[in-house]
Design a protein around this motif. Sequence first.
Motif, PDB file in Angstrom:
ATOM      1  N   GLU A   1       0.871  -1.311  -0.080  1.00  0.00           N
ATOM      2  CA  GLU A   1      -0.008   0.065  -0.047  1.00  0.00           C
ATOM      3  C   GLU A   1       0.933   1.170  -0.045  1.00  0.00           C
ATOM      4  O   GLU A   1       0.751   2.211  -0.806  1.00  0.00           O
ATOM      5  N   ARG A   2       2.038   1.321   0.614  1.00  0.00           N
ATOM      6  CA  ARG A   2       2.811   2.207   0.739  1.00  0.00           C
ATOM      7  C   ARG A   2       3.484   2.741  -0.545  1.00  0.00           C
ATOM      8  O   ARG A   2       3.700   3.689  -0.850  1.00  0.00           O
ATOM      9  N   TYR A   3       3.916   1.430  -0.963  1.00  0.00           N
ATOM     10  CA  TYR A   3       4.682   1.544  -2.182  1.00  0.00           C
ATOM     11  C   TYR A   3       3.919   2.212  -3.333  1.00  0.00           C
ATOM     12  O   TYR A   3       4.227   3.099  -4.195  1.00  0.00           O
ATOM     13  N   ILE A   4       2.823   1.665  -3.435  1.00  0.00           N
ATOM     14  CA  ILE A   4       1.874   2.197  -4.277  1.00  0.00           C
ATOM     15  C   ILE A   4       1.245   3.597  -4.184  1.00  0.00           C
ATOM     16  O   ILE A   4       1.261   4.576  -5.021  1.00  0.00           O
ATOM     17  N   ALA A   5       1.140   4.035  -2.859  1.00  0.00           N
ATOM     18  CA  ALA A   5       0.869   5.621  -2.676  1.00  0.00           C
ATOM     19  C   ALA A   5       1.986   6.400  -2.947  1.00  0.00           C
ATOM     20  O   ALA A   5       1.809   7.456  -3.635  1.00  0.00           O
ATOM     21  N   ALA A   6       3.220   5.865  -2.897  1.00  0.00           N
ATOM     22  CA  ALA A   6       4.671   6.575  -3.003  1.00  0.00           C
ATOM     23  C   ALA A   6       4.548   6.796  -4.691  1.00  0.00           C
ATOM     24  O   ALA A   6       4.941   7.877  -5.126  1.00  0.00           O
ATOM     25  N   LEU A   7       4.281   5.706  -5.495  1.00  0.00           N
ATOM     26  CA  LEU A   7       4.387   5.634  -6.929  1.00  0.00           C
ATOM     27  C   LEU A   7       3.241   6.720  -7.558  1.00  0.00           C
ATOM     28  O   LEU A   7       3.660   7.447  -8.503  1.00  0.00           O
ATOM     29  N   ARG A   8       1.983   6.596  -6.685  1.00  0.00           N
ATOM     30  CA  ARG A   8       1.106   7.640  -7.295  1.00  0.00           C
ATOM     31  C   ARG A   8       1.355   9.070  -7.089  1.00  0.00           C
ATOM     32  O   ARG A   8       1.045   9.937  -8.052  1.00  0.00           O
ATOM     33  N   SER A   9       1.991   9.190  -5.889  1.00  0.00           N
ATOM     34  CA  SER A   9       2.414  10.759  -5.564  1.00  0.00           C
ATOM     35  C   SER A   9       3.582  10.986  -6.837  1.00  0.00           C
ATOM     36  O   SER A   9       3.445  12.214  -6.985  1.00  0.00           O
ATOM     37  N   GLN A  10       4.393  10.192  -6.896  1.00  0.00           N
ATOM     38  CA  GLN A  10       5.307  10.507  -7.964  1.00  0.00           C
ATOM     39  C   GLN A  10       5.020  10.839  -9.406  1.00  0.00           C
ATOM     40  O   GLN A  10       5.402  11.546 -10.021  1.00  0.00           O
ATOM     41  N   LEU A  11       3.907  10.062  -9.799  1.00  0.00           N
ATOM     42  CA  LEU A  11       3.410  10.073 -10.871  1.00  0.00           C
ATOM     43  C   LEU A  11       2.518  11.540 -10.926  1.00  0.00           C
ATOM     44  O   LEU A  11       2.382  12.110 -11.990  1.00  0.00           O
ATOM     45  N   ALA A  12       1.711  11.697  -9.921  1.00  0.00           N
ATOM     46  CA  ALA A  12       0.955  12.988  -9.842  1.00  0.00           C
ATOM     47  C   ALA A  12       1.844  14.379  -9.920  1.00  0.00           C
ATOM     48  O   ALA A  12       1.274  15.085 -10.817  1.00  0.00           O
ATOM     49  N   ASP A  13       3.298  14.264  -9.348  1.00  0.00           N
ATOM     50  CA  ASP A  13       3.931  15.161  -9.662  1.00  0.00           C
ATOM     51  C   ASP A  13       4.420  15.403 -11.115  1.00  0.00           C
ATOM     52  O   ASP A  13       4.752  16.632 -11.502  1.00  0.00           O
ATOM     53  N   LYS A  14       4.163  14.442 -11.853  1.00  0.00           N
ATOM     54  CA  LYS A  14       4.468  14.654 -13.419  1.00  0.00           C
ATOM     55  C   LYS A  14       3.191  14.675 -14.042  1.00  0.00           C
ATOM     56  O   LYS A  14       3.269  14.912 -15.381  1.00  0.00           O
TER      57      LYS A  14
END
Length: 173
Positions: A55-68
């Motif tokens: 869950e944490r990994y997916i949340a971090a990935l989503r956050s990085q993608l949102a920044d893009k």
Amino acid sequence: MPIHFTDLDVLSQVDEGSSALIVPCAMCPAATLAVRENKPFLQLFRSLFKSPPLERYIAALRSQLADKGVRTQVFKSRLYHQWFLCMWTASRRKKLHQYAGRYDALVVLGCDSATETLREAAEGSNCKVIEGMKVSGIMNAQLTVRLPANVSFESCKIIPISGHTHEGGSMNH
Ligand code: SF4
């Protein structure tokens, strides 16, 4: 025991301002991340259905993608038999096919068999299938259950897969 993974660079493979559906396999990637973080795979008193490290990994990935500027959603199920992308039912594959057309990319967190499931499901759409993880071996670990209900993998070793030559990457469909 589950397959073990290293990460691939998802950010460089997703176009700025596009959309992506993240499709995680909830078994081997979750086990890998639990071992990597040295945290429980499941904490049954918190949730029977979610692995906190994944869950944490997916949340971090989503956050990085949102920044893009990438809009993301996660395709997952609470049903245990739908956790394993290599064994998805026909109805689950059909549902993903319907979703694939709504996104520019599918980001798969899983092994080559998981990627194959998504590649088939994305057939006929313009959706790009992106691999988020690369197989690095098979885990050899001791499954432990500790109070208050933590399920963990301990004393983990990563065993190379004989003759394994896959280099990972992305595919267009
Ligand atoms: S799809 Fe791959 S990663 Fe997922 S459970 Fe099956 S073997 Fe493991």
